[in-house]
Scaffold this motif. Sequence first.
Motif, mmCIF file in Angstrom:
data_model
loop_
_atom_site.group_PDB
_atom_site.id
_atom_site.type_symbol
_atom_site.label_atom_id
_atom_site.label_comp_id
_atom_site.label_asym_id
_atom_site.label_seq_id
_atom_site.Cartn_x
_atom_site.Cartn_y
_atom_site.Cartn_z
ATOM 1 N N GLN A 31 18.907 98.532 78.296
ATOM 2 C CA GLN A 31 18.537 97.254 78.893
ATOM 3 C C GLN A 31 19.303 97.022 80.195
ATOM 4 O O GLN A 31 18.711 96.660 81.228
ATOM 5 C CB GLN A 31 18.828 96.105 77.914
ATOM 6 N N TYR A 37 18.316 92.510 85.112
ATOM 7 C CA TYR A 37 19.173 91.356 84.852
ATOM 8 C C TYR A 37 20.066 91.074 86.056
ATOM 9 O O TYR A 37 20.513 91.993 86.747
ATOM 10 C CB TYR A 37 20.003 91.594 83.586
ATOM 11 N N GLU A 358 15.197 92.414 74.991
ATOM 12 C CA GLU A 358 15.260 91.644 76.226
ATOM 13 C C GLU A 358 15.900 90.274 75.954
ATOM 14 O O GLU A 358 16.788 89.835 76.690
ATOM 15 C CB GLU A 358 13.861 91.461 76.817
ATOM 16 N N THR A 361 19.653 90.710 75.236
ATOM 17 C CA THR A 361 20.454 90.953 76.434
ATOM 18 C C THR A 361 20.585 89.693 77.280
ATOM 19 O O THR A 361 21.662 89.403 77.819
ATOM 20 C CB THR A 361 19.831 92.103 77.266
ATOM 21 N N GLN A 362 19.505 88.955 77.414
ATOM 22 C CA GLN A 362 19.565 87.688 78.157
ATOM 23 C C GLN A 362 20.569 86.727 77.524
ATOM 24 O O GLN A 362 21.346 86.067 78.221
ATOM 25 C CB GLN A 362 18.176 87.047 78.208
ATOM 26 N N ILE A 365 24.164 87.877 78.263
ATOM 27 C CA ILE A 365 24.604 87.557 79.625
ATOM 28 C C ILE A 365 24.931 86.073 79.745
ATOM 29 O O ILE A 365 25.940 85.695 80.366
ATOM 30 C CB ILE A 365 23.535 87.984 80.651
#
Length: 375
Positions: A31, A37, A358, A361-362, A365
């Motif tokens: 990712q 990102y 996805e 990972t978002q 972050i």
Amino acid sequence: MTQKLRIGLDIRDLRIAKTGSKTYLEEIYHQFKSGNYDCDLVYFDTSFAVYTGRFKLLKLVEHIRFIIWKQVILPIKARINHVDILFCTDYFVPYFTPGFKAIPVFYDAFFYEYSSHYNSSWLKLFKWIGVNAAKKAPLIITITEYTRNRISHFTGIHKDKIKAIHLAPKKMAVAEPEPGYVPSFSMPSSKFILHVGTLEKRKNLVRLIEAFKLIHLAGHTDYSLVLVGQPSPKHDMDDSEAIHETIHRLGLKDHVITTGYASDNDLAYFYKYAEMYVFPSINEGFGLPVLEAFHHQIPVIVSDNTCLPEVGGDATLCFDPFNVEDISLKIRELIETPGLRQELIQKGTKRLKLFSWEKNTQELIKTFQSAVNKF
């Protein structure tokens, strides 16, 4: 203008990680590598080969090298590369973090719940360095609310410092078999019940086999049981001997397949053609096969404890994992009620949309950014 978040990812574990922890690191790594990102990534790896054999002296040397990597080399690399966050997906972060913040991933509380299954020296090291370093971290990432509660209970770390972010299916297990592929295993029947996972005691497979015998006694002899997975490398955790003894004692050797290691194509075949997935485990951190079964539109039956109801939601049928009769009854209910089968498949397909790498990972972050701003 806000400075872009700079994340350091420890990828040394790609050399040695297995099962769920390997999936997690691989998927997060891919990712981040996608460039989708809004952050800068730095990858930290050792230049030395990692020893994974069984020779005790060399294992000891590797443990020492691991400590040096985590507590000396990695923080130096993080400092030199000016990272904001150092992310380690293997429980261990540096104790000293000059100029950056370190965040670990804890997948479960097995170090506490099954302490007798771990090397006593390694366990002391985990509690002395791993847990104490995690207590200094601004946050700890885990994978379900269930594990969040268990980790807090055993370590004494407040739940507010532990963030649960759900996983998603691994790519290999949601692939399709090659056209015309025939499995390398001799299938006793076209209808089969599937389980994927190591042959550990906590997987509760002896009771599943006993429940499967009751299914045959009830007249459903056109079903077989496929157990995909290898014996546990840890003797105290391994249940393969009891599993094979149960198969022979109940006269099921022609109806239960223990595949050991399964190729990607074999695994894809089993997921694609299974009649149902049954997950009788008595302790899980997440239970990725639930989502993998959803992807392949297989109805899923799970234990009514730990994290499995959290992951499966209303898309699964639940049973008492300690009650062989109840396991058998739920399997029979699914076999004998076609409408229920279709209902679970539809719910599973809908629920699967809540999980993706996805999204994971978002959320990671956002959590990292919060840690930088808050602490």
